[in-house]
Design an enzyme around this catalytic site. Structure first.
Site, short mmCIF file in Angstrom:
data_model
loop_
_atom_site.label_atom_id
_atom_site.label_comp_id
_atom_site.label_asym_id
_atom_site.label_seq_id
_atom_site.Cartn_x
_atom_site.Cartn_y
_atom_site.Cartn_z
N SER A 141 0.88 -0.96 0.00
CA SER A 141 -0.25 -0.04 0.09
C SER A 141 0.86 1.28 -0.11
CB SER A 141 -0.93 0.02 1.22
OG SER A 141 -1.42 1.26 1.38
N TYR A 154 -2.39 -1.08 10.48
CA TYR A 154 -2.44 -1.17 9.04
C TYR A 154 -1.09 -0.90 8.40
CZ TYR A 154 -3.94 -1.23 3.92
OH TYR A 154 -3.91 -1.12 2.74
#
Length: 258
Positions: A141, A154
């Site tokens: 990401s 995350y």
């Protein structure tokens, strides 16, 4: 001639979003695909729209070593081996300040997003060695190279898989196994709807729209990506077009981290 003719791909998180799009793109390029996810009904729906001889599914929890080994055994039984592994399964976790994050929630995010990838590598690499090589693509990401306030677990997990990728890429390059990450910015998926709800504050459509507008403002191309756009980057990395590419971070982010 497709770019993946005769290849066999395992895709975790394959029931929807980026994983599903990757399955569709890979099949169009000649691959046989095993979609892996936790939800059987979603997997059935995904496979129903794909050719029977090219797509099938396997229900598995990627946080379990036995499940990862079983998915590889399934691919070998159905298709003869494994050439491509798309380690895409992931969760966003709770949206909250770091000091308020529940320890169990942190553990869950790390288990799926990091341990799941680690176990997937352990299971697929021997199968690729037996085939003389292969390609592994890990979904990281923009949060794997920068900050993600309110999403510390995350961001931690997405940074972690970059380190895992780099180490594994050097370790298995002599076996002709290439390992890379794709690092998307926001993409039009179910995960982003969940993030918009959390960041919007009140679960209302207005709040979600405001959250999306705020995130889009940070993307120079002024929109979210599509699952298909990320899948095409994965296709490049999975195919022989990227035969000299390993150990790399591939930003697919509309310029967000430029």
């Amino acid at each position: 001639m497709g770019k993946l003719d005769g290849k066999v791909a395992i895709i975790t998180g394959g029931a929807r979003g980026i994983g599903l799009a990757a399955g569709q793109v890979f099949i169009a390029e000649g691959a046989s695909v095993l979609l892996v996810d936790l939800e059987e009904q979603s997997l059935q729906q995904a496979c129903a729209a794909m050719p029977d001889d090219k797509a099938s599914y396997f229900v598995a929890d990627v946080t379990q070593s036995a499940a990862n080994k079983a998915m590889v055994a399934c691919a070998e039984q159905r298709y003869g081996g494994v050439d491509i592994f798309i380690a895409n399964a992931g969760i966003e976790g709770a949206i909250c300040p770091l000091v308020d994050c529940d320890e169990a929630e942190f553990d869950k995010v790390i288990a799926v997003n990091v341990k799941g990838v680690f176990l997937g590598l352990q299971a697929t690499i021997p199968a690729m060695q037996a085939r003389g090589g292969g390609s592994i693509v890990i979904t990281s990401s923009v949060a794997g190279v920068g900050a993600a306030p309110m999403l510390s677990p995350y961001a931690t997990s997405k940074h972690a898989v970059v380190g895992l990728m780099r180490s594994a890429a050097k370790e298995y390059a002599p076996d002709n196994i290439r390992i890379n990450t794709v690092n998307p910015s926001p993409v039009e998926t179910q995960m982003m709807r969940a993030l918009e709800r959390g960041l919007g504050g009140d679960n209302s459509e207005q709040g979600m729209a405001a959250a999306k507008e705020s995130m889009t403002a940070n993307i120079p191309m002024q929109r979210y990506g599509t699952p298909e756009e990320i899948a095409k980057v994965m296709l490049f990395l999975a195919s022989d077009d990227s035969s000299w590419v390993t150990g790399s971070i591939n930003m697919a982010d509309g310029g967000m981290t430029a």
